[in-house]
Motif scaffolding. Structure first.
Motif, short mmCIF file in Angstrom:
data_model
loop_
_atom_site.label_atom_id
_atom_site.label_comp_id
_atom_site.label_asym_id
_atom_site.label_seq_id
_atom_site.Cartn_x
_atom_site.Cartn_y
_atom_site.Cartn_z
N SER A 30 2.55 -11.95 17.91
CA SER A 30 2.63 -11.11 19.11
C SER A 30 3.93 -10.32 19.20
CB SER A 30 2.48 -11.99 20.36
OG SER A 30 3.52 -12.94 20.42
N ARG A 31 4.87 -10.57 18.31
CA ARG A 31 6.13 -9.83 18.29
C ARG A 31 6.04 -8.58 17.42
NH1 ARG A 31 10.47 -14.79 17.36
NH2 ARG A 31 9.82 -16.05 19.15
N TYR A 32 4.91 -8.38 16.76
CA TYR A 32 4.75 -7.27 15.83
C TYR A 32 3.73 -6.26 16.33
CZ TYR A 32 7.24 -10.06 12.35
OH TYR A 32 8.18 -10.79 11.68
N ALA A 33 4.11 -4.99 16.25
CA ALA A 33 3.09 -3.96 16.34
C ALA A 33 2.33 -3.97 15.03
CB ALA A 33 3.75 -2.60 16.57
N MET A 34 1.06 -3.64 15.10
CA MET A 34 0.21 -3.71 13.92
C MET A 34 -0.39 -2.35 13.61
SD MET A 34 0.47 -6.84 13.01
CE MET A 34 -0.85 -6.90 11.78
N GLY A 35 -0.54 -2.09 12.33
CA GLY A 35 -1.12 -0.82 11.93
C GLY A 35 -2.14 -1.00 10.82
N TRP A 36 -3.01 -0.01 10.71
CA TRP A 36 -3.93 0.10 9.58
C TRP A 36 -3.60 1.39 8.83
CZ3 TRP A 36 -7.33 -3.50 7.87
CH2 TRP A 36 -7.70 -4.52 8.75
N PHE A 37 -3.54 1.27 7.52
CA PHE A 37 -3.35 2.40 6.64
C PHE A 37 -4.47 2.39 5.62
CE2 PHE A 37 0.94 3.95 7.70
CZ PHE A 37 1.35 2.94 8.55
N ARG A 38 -4.62 3.50 4.92
CA ARG A 38 -5.61 3.54 3.85
C ARG A 38 -5.09 4.39 2.71
NH1 ARG A 38 -10.37 7.11 6.85
NH2 ARG A 38 -9.29 9.14 6.78
N GLN A 39 -5.62 4.11 1.53
CA GLN A 39 -5.24 4.86 0.34
C GLN A 39 -6.47 5.09 -0.52
OE1 GLN A 39 -2.01 3.20 -1.96
NE2 GLN A 39 -1.56 5.19 -2.87
N ALA A 40 -6.79 6.36 -0.70
CA ALA A 40 -7.91 6.75 -1.56
C ALA A 40 -7.38 7.00 -2.97
CB ALA A 40 -8.58 8.00 -1.01
N PRO A 41 -8.24 6.92 -3.98
CA PRO A 41 -7.79 7.15 -5.35
C PRO A 41 -7.13 8.51 -5.51
CG PRO A 41 -9.99 6.22 -5.33
CD PRO A 41 -9.65 6.54 -3.91
N GLY A 42 -5.94 8.49 -6.11
CA GLY A 42 -5.22 9.73 -6.37
C GLY A 42 -4.53 10.33 -5.16
N LYS A 43 -4.56 9.62 -4.04
CA LYS A 43 -3.93 10.13 -2.83
C LYS A 43 -2.86 9.16 -2.33
CE LYS A 43 -7.86 12.85 -1.20
NZ LYS A 43 -8.74 13.16 -0.03
N ARG A 45 -0.87 6.88 0.49
CA ARG A 45 -1.27 6.03 1.60
C ARG A 45 -1.09 6.80 2.91
NH1 ARG A 45 0.72 -0.11 1.49
NH2 ARG A 45 -0.23 0.21 -0.55
N GLU A 46 -2.06 6.69 3.80
CA GLU A 46 -1.98 7.43 5.05
C GLU A 46 -2.23 6.53 6.25
OE1 GLU A 46 -4.93 10.51 5.34
OE2 GLU A 46 -6.62 9.13 5.15
N PHE A 47 -1.63 6.91 7.34
CA PHE A 47 -1.78 6.20 8.60
C PHE A 47 -3.20 6.37 9.13
CE2 PHE A 47 -0.55 4.55 12.67
CZ PHE A 47 -1.25 5.29 13.60
N VAL A 48 -3.75 5.29 9.67
CA VAL A 48 -5.07 5.33 10.28
C VAL A 48 -4.98 5.03 11.78
CG1 VAL A 48 -7.37 4.28 10.33
CG2 VAL A 48 -6.21 4.64 8.14
N ALA A 49 -4.38 3.90 12.11
CA ALA A 49 -4.32 3.50 13.52
C ALA A 49 -3.22 2.45 13.70
CB ALA A 49 -5.66 2.93 13.98
N VAL A 93 -9.00 2.09 0.05
CA VAL A 93 -8.55 0.73 0.29
C VAL A 93 -7.80 0.73 1.62
CG1 VAL A 93 -7.14 -1.20 -0.51
CG2 VAL A 93 -8.39 0.22 -2.17
N TYR A 94 -8.19 -0.18 2.50
CA TYR A 94 -7.59 -0.26 3.83
C TYR A 94 -6.62 -1.44 3.87
CZ TYR A 94 -10.65 3.31 5.70
OH TYR A 94 -11.28 4.50 5.96
N TYR A 95 -5.43 -1.16 4.40
CA TYR A 95 -4.38 -2.16 4.50
C TYR A 95 -3.97 -2.36 5.95
CZ TYR A 95 -3.67 -1.04 -0.47
OH TYR A 95 -3.85 -0.82 -1.81
N CYS A 96 -3.74 -3.59 6.33
CA CYS A 96 -3.10 -3.82 7.61
C CYS A 96 -1.63 -4.13 7.36
CB CYS A 96 -3.77 -4.93 8.42
SG CYS A 96 -3.51 -6.59 7.82
N ALA A 97 -0.81 -3.85 8.36
CA ALA A 97 0.62 -4.01 8.21
C ALA A 97 1.24 -4.36 9.55
CB ALA A 97 1.24 -2.74 7.65
N ALA A 98 2.41 -4.99 9.49
CA ALA A 98 3.10 -5.43 10.70
C ALA A 98 4.51 -4.86 10.73
CB ALA A 98 3.16 -6.96 10.74
#
Length: 123
Positions: A30-43, A45-49, A93-98
């Motif tokens: 609960s101390r972390y904001a959380m995000g989702w990112f994604r990375q397509a082949p040859g591109k 990594r980009e922010f999603v939400a 490929v979708y990644y979650c991060a804190a």
């Protein structure tokens, strides 16, 4: 330290839906904001939400706004990404991060990452 494990990826037809989950270890989720990112082949990594600590505020990339919904359950140490009306260009490929702080839009501000889960959208 926080360990993140994503699940829920898979193959879906265009127009379909998937729900990704990201389970976090530890008592400090609960101390972390959380995000989702994604990375397509040859591109890059980009922010999603992203979602703030309490879940009160959410943020989306323009490309997914209105189709994707991020949420979190701090009691379950889990963050979700509901993806509707999927398009072939959502394949990645979708990644979650804190993150403890900083810009939630930038991957460089995130401290911990999951291993990723593949999402493939067929046309």
């Amino acid at each position: 330290q926080v360990q993140l494990v994503e699940s829920g990826g898979g193959l879906v037809q265009a127009g379909g839906s998937l729900r990704l989950s990201c389970a976090a270890s530890g008592r400090t989720f609960s101390r972390y904001a959380m995000g989702w990112f994604r990375q397509a082949p040859g591109k890059e990594r980009e922010f999603v939400a992203a979602i703030t600590l309490s879940g009160r505020n959410t943020y989306y990339a323009d490309s997914v706004k209105g189709r994707f919904t991020i949420s979190r359950d701090n009691a379950k140490n889990t963050v979700y990404l509901q993806m509707n009306s999927l398009k072939p260009e959502d394949t990645a490929v979708y990644y979650c991060a804190a993150t403890r702080g900083g810009s939630i839009w930038s991957s460089e501000e995130y401290d911990y990452w999951g291993q990723g889960t593949q999402v493939t959208v067929s046309s």
